[in-house]
Design a protein around this motif. Structure first.
Motif, PDB file in Angstrom:
ATOM      1  N   ASP A  18       0.785  -1.106  -0.087  1.00  0.00           N
ATOM      2  CA  ASP A  18      -0.040   0.021  -0.132  1.00  0.00           C
ATOM      3  C   ASP A  18       0.896   1.286   0.099  1.00  0.00           C
ATOM      4  O   ASP A  18       0.609   2.005  -0.901  1.00  0.00           O
ATOM      5  CB  ASP A  18      -0.897   0.022   1.228  1.00  0.00           C
ATOM      6  CG  ASP A  18      -2.177  -1.003   1.129  1.00  0.00           C
ATOM      7  OD1 ASP A  18      -2.479  -1.064  -0.084  1.00  0.00           O
ATOM      8  OD2 ASP A  18      -2.590  -1.668   2.169  1.00  0.00           O
ATOM      9  N   THR A  19       2.062   1.184   0.895  1.00  0.00           N
ATOM     10  CA  THR A  19       2.824   2.612   0.959  1.00  0.00           C
ATOM     11  C   THR A  19       3.633   2.734  -0.191  1.00  0.00           C
ATOM     12  O   THR A  19       3.476   3.904  -0.936  1.00  0.00           O
ATOM     13  CB  THR A  19       3.480   2.362   2.160  1.00  0.00           C
ATOM     14  OG1 THR A  19       3.067   1.812   3.204  1.00  0.00           O
ATOM     15  CG2 THR A  19       4.765   3.486   2.203  1.00  0.00           C
ATOM     16  N   VAL A  20       4.093   1.707  -1.114  1.00  0.00           N
ATOM     17  CA  VAL A  20       4.588   1.983  -2.234  1.00  0.00           C
ATOM     18  C   VAL A  20       3.833   2.448  -3.220  1.00  0.00           C
ATOM     19  O   VAL A  20       4.118   3.326  -4.127  1.00  0.00           O
ATOM     20  CB  VAL A  20       5.463   0.485  -2.805  1.00  0.00           C
ATOM     21  CG1 VAL A  20       6.004   0.712  -4.168  1.00  0.00           C
ATOM     22  CG2 VAL A  20       6.667   0.356  -1.741  1.00  0.00           C
ATOM     23  N   THR A  21       2.495   1.683  -3.619  1.00  0.00           N
ATOM     24  CA  THR A  21       1.603   2.154  -4.451  1.00  0.00           C
ATOM     25  C   THR A  21       1.196   3.658  -3.998  1.00  0.00           C
ATOM     26  O   THR A  21       0.937   4.315  -5.191  1.00  0.00           O
ATOM     27  CB  THR A  21       0.002   1.321  -4.370  1.00  0.00           C
ATOM     28  OG1 THR A  21       0.656  -0.058  -4.349  1.00  0.00           O
ATOM     29  CG2 THR A  21      -0.757   1.660  -5.329  1.00  0.00           C
ATOM     30  N   THR A  22       0.942   4.114  -2.943  1.00  0.00           N
ATOM     31  CA  THR A  22       0.812   5.568  -2.551  1.00  0.00           C
ATOM     32  C   THR A  22       1.873   6.363  -3.052  1.00  0.00           C
ATOM     33  O   THR A  22       1.604   7.386  -4.003  1.00  0.00           O
ATOM     34  CB  THR A  22       0.527   5.638  -1.182  1.00  0.00           C
ATOM     35  OG1 THR A  22      -0.566   4.967  -0.747  1.00  0.00           O
ATOM     36  CG2 THR A  22       0.218   7.440  -0.745  1.00  0.00           C
ATOM     37  N   ALA A  23       2.904   5.802  -3.021  1.00  0.00           N
ATOM     38  CA  ALA A  23       4.323   6.842  -3.363  1.00  0.00           C
ATOM     39  C   ALA A  23       4.219   6.674  -4.907  1.00  0.00           C
ATOM     40  O   ALA A  23       4.691   7.787  -5.597  1.00  0.00           O
ATOM     41  CB  ALA A  23       5.494   6.021  -2.657  1.00  0.00           C
ATOM     42  N   LEU A  24       3.904   5.629  -5.509  1.00  0.00           N
ATOM     43  CA  LEU A  24       3.877   5.391  -6.956  1.00  0.00           C
ATOM     44  C   LEU A  24       2.995   6.647  -7.763  1.00  0.00           C
ATOM     45  O   LEU A  24       3.166   7.458  -8.499  1.00  0.00           O
ATOM     46  CB  LEU A  24       3.531   4.043  -7.567  1.00  0.00           C
ATOM     47  CG  LEU A  24       4.844   3.172  -7.874  1.00  0.00           C
ATOM     48  CD1 LEU A  24       4.038   1.648  -7.940  1.00  0.00           C
ATOM     49  CD2 LEU A  24       5.435   3.514  -9.042  1.00  0.00           C
ATOM     50  N   ASN A  25       1.679   6.485  -6.811  1.00  0.00           N
ATOM     51  CA  ASN A  25       0.733   7.563  -7.514  1.00  0.00           C
ATOM     52  C   ASN A  25       1.007   8.881  -7.309  1.00  0.00           C
ATOM     53  O   ASN A  25       0.799   9.746  -7.986  1.00  0.00           O
ATOM     54  CB  ASN A  25      -0.553   7.211  -6.709  1.00  0.00           C
ATOM     55  CG  ASN A  25      -1.654   8.168  -7.180  1.00  0.00           C
ATOM     56  OD1 ASN A  25      -2.006   9.331  -6.408  1.00  0.00           O
ATOM     57  ND2 ASN A  25      -2.518   7.736  -8.581  1.00  0.00           N
ATOM     58  N   THR A 164      11.943  -3.294   1.625  1.00  0.00           N
ATOM     59  CA  THR A 164      11.265  -2.376   2.042  1.00  0.00           C
ATOM     60  C   THR A 164      11.711  -1.768   3.404  1.00  0.00           C
ATOM     61  O   THR A 164      11.407  -0.554   4.072  1.00  0.00           O
ATOM     62  CB  THR A 164       9.942  -2.365   2.316  1.00  0.00           C
ATOM     63  OG1 THR A 164       9.502  -3.438   2.865  1.00  0.00           O
ATOM     64  CG2 THR A 164       9.462  -2.361   0.749  1.00  0.00           C
ATOM     65  N   THR A 165      12.974  -2.319   4.242  1.00  0.00           N
ATOM     66  CA  THR A 165      13.424  -1.824   5.303  1.00  0.00           C
ATOM     67  C   THR A 165      14.497  -1.188   4.957  1.00  0.00           C
ATOM     68  O   THR A 165      15.323  -0.226   5.882  1.00  0.00           O
ATOM     69  CB  THR A 165      13.821  -3.151   6.451  1.00  0.00           C
ATOM     70  OG1 THR A 165      14.940  -3.987   5.634  1.00  0.00           O
ATOM     71  CG2 THR A 165      12.561  -3.902   6.744  1.00  0.00           C
ATOM     72  N   GLN A 170       9.439   6.275  -1.527  1.00  0.00           N
ATOM     73  CA  GLN A 170       9.619   7.097  -2.933  1.00  0.00           C
ATOM     74  C   GLN A 170      10.807   6.560  -3.602  1.00  0.00           C
ATOM     75  O   GLN A 170      10.655   6.814  -4.899  1.00  0.00           O
ATOM     76  CB  GLN A 170       9.710   8.538  -2.570  1.00  0.00           C
ATOM     77  CG  GLN A 170      10.471   9.181  -1.506  1.00  0.00           C
ATOM     78  CD  GLN A 170      10.127   8.848  -0.020  1.00  0.00           C
ATOM     79  OE1 GLN A 170       9.258   7.940   0.142  1.00  0.00           O
ATOM     80  NE2 GLN A 170      10.580   9.896   0.766  1.00  0.00           N
ATOM     81  N   ASP A 171      11.789   6.122  -3.152  1.00  0.00           N
ATOM     82  CA  ASP A 171      12.862   5.429  -3.686  1.00  0.00           C
ATOM     83  C   ASP A 171      12.264   4.034  -4.504  1.00  0.00           C
ATOM     84  O   ASP A 171      12.825   3.664  -5.907  1.00  0.00           O
ATOM     85  CB  ASP A 171      13.967   5.146  -2.943  1.00  0.00           C
ATOM     86  CG  ASP A 171      14.836   6.458  -2.333  1.00  0.00           C
ATOM     87  OD1 ASP A 171      14.607   7.406  -2.907  1.00  0.00           O
ATOM     88  OD2 ASP A 171      15.165   6.237  -1.310  1.00  0.00           O
ATOM     89  N   LEU A 175      12.255   3.615  -8.640  1.00  0.00           N
ATOM     90  CA  LEU A 175      12.988   2.298  -9.080  1.00  0.00           C
ATOM     91  C   LEU A 175      11.857   1.752 -10.167  1.00  0.00           C
ATOM     92  O   LEU A 175      12.143   1.227 -11.263  1.00  0.00           O
ATOM     93  CB  LEU A 175      13.424   1.191  -8.310  1.00  0.00           C
ATOM     94  CG  LEU A 175      14.721   1.726  -7.367  1.00  0.00           C
ATOM     95  CD1 LEU A 175      14.820   0.857  -6.297  1.00  0.00           C
ATOM     96  CD2 LEU A 175      15.816   1.958  -8.404  1.00  0.00           C
ATOM     97  N   ILE A 176      10.594   1.358  -9.752  1.00  0.00           N
ATOM     98  CA  ILE A 176       9.568   0.753 -10.350  1.00  0.00           C
ATOM     99  C   ILE A 176       9.375   1.763 -11.647  1.00  0.00           C
ATOM    100  O   ILE A 176       9.131   1.135 -12.787  1.00  0.00           O
ATOM    101  CB  ILE A 176       8.347   0.750  -9.612  1.00  0.00           C
ATOM    102  CG1 ILE A 176       8.499  -0.247  -8.498  1.00  0.00           C
ATOM    103  CG2 ILE A 176       7.321   0.144 -10.482  1.00  0.00           C
ATOM    104  CD1 ILE A 176       7.533  -0.422  -7.499  1.00  0.00           C
ATOM    105  N   ASP A 177       9.102   3.038 -11.394  1.00  0.00           N
ATOM    106  CA  ASP A 177       8.957   3.819 -12.766  1.00  0.00           C
ATOM    107  C   ASP A 177      10.260   3.616 -13.795  1.00  0.00           C
ATOM    108  O   ASP A 177       9.944   3.483 -15.101  1.00  0.00           O
ATOM    109  CB  ASP A 177       8.680   5.452 -12.449  1.00  0.00           C
ATOM    110  CG  ASP A 177       8.155   6.112 -13.294  1.00  0.00           C
ATOM    111  OD1 ASP A 177       7.237   6.007 -13.825  1.00  0.00           O
ATOM    112  OD2 ASP A 177       9.082   7.293 -13.801  1.00  0.00           O
TER     113      ASP A 177
END
Length: 189
Positions: A18-25, A164-165, A170-171, A175-177
């Motif tokens: 969830d946290t990474v998805t929010t950061a992606l958005n 994720t630790t 945001q990093d 990377l995903i983008d």
């Protein structure tokens, strides 16, 4: 023609999906979380709630790409839902089972980038307790099941692995983008 791009985030509970998805958005609003179907009780806010009968009807029509049971509920990825997510942007699908990844990659043609988000079991426990989950024991059992799932599928190939630790959300999003941009460039080259 370039295939539609989607992201699959795989990992145990509290690994940061969830946290990474929010950061992606926040990084780029084209990234939208796919909202799974859910039959059952408990948290409803981030699901499309359906009845067991509705899910059976979707399945009979061939529109269930993948379904699993966890925490006493049934969760499903449906073809119409994935269609709608692609119409809205780049879907980010959360999964906790390798079989789900394979079902989605094989059952819904797109350029899926598969990302492993990982954290140790004790971090899942700390994060689950810290956010006030009432079912931390079940989440730890799911962590164990995820570890077993990885051990059962040693040949699973990840396009990207993020601890994720060690990586800030945001990093991970950056990377995903970058991964998706590289794959899009390779597809058009």
């Amino acid at each position: 023609m370039t295939k539609k791009q989607g992201v699959i985030l795989y990992g145990p509970p509290a690994s940061g999906k969830d946290t990474v998805t929010t950061a992606l958005n926040k990084f780029d609003s084209k990234y939208v979380q796919f909202t799974r179907l859910k039959v059952g009780t408990g948290k409803a806010a981030s699901y499309r709630m359906v009845t067991a009968k509705q899910l059976r009807e979707l399945d009979a029509a061939g529109d269930v790409v993948y379904a699993n049971t966890r925490y006493g509920n049934t969760y499903a990825i449906d073809r119409p839902g994935v269609d709608a997510a692609f119409a809205a942007g780049v879907p980010v699908v959360h999964l906790g089972q390798v079989d789900g990844i394979r079902a989605l990659v094989d059952g819904y043609p797109a350029d899926w980038s598969v990302v492993l988000l990982w954290c140790p079991r004790e971090v899942t426990e700390q994060r689950s307790t810290g956010r006030g989950d009432s079912d931390t024991a079940a989440r730890l059992a799911a962590w164990d099941a995820t570890r077993d799932d990885l051990d059962t599928h040693p040949g699973m190939v990840w396009d990207l692995t993020v601890d994720t630790t060690a990586a800030a959300p945001q990093d991970a999003a950056r990377l995903i983008d970058q991964l998706l941009a590289q794959r899009a460039g390779a597809a058009t080259a």
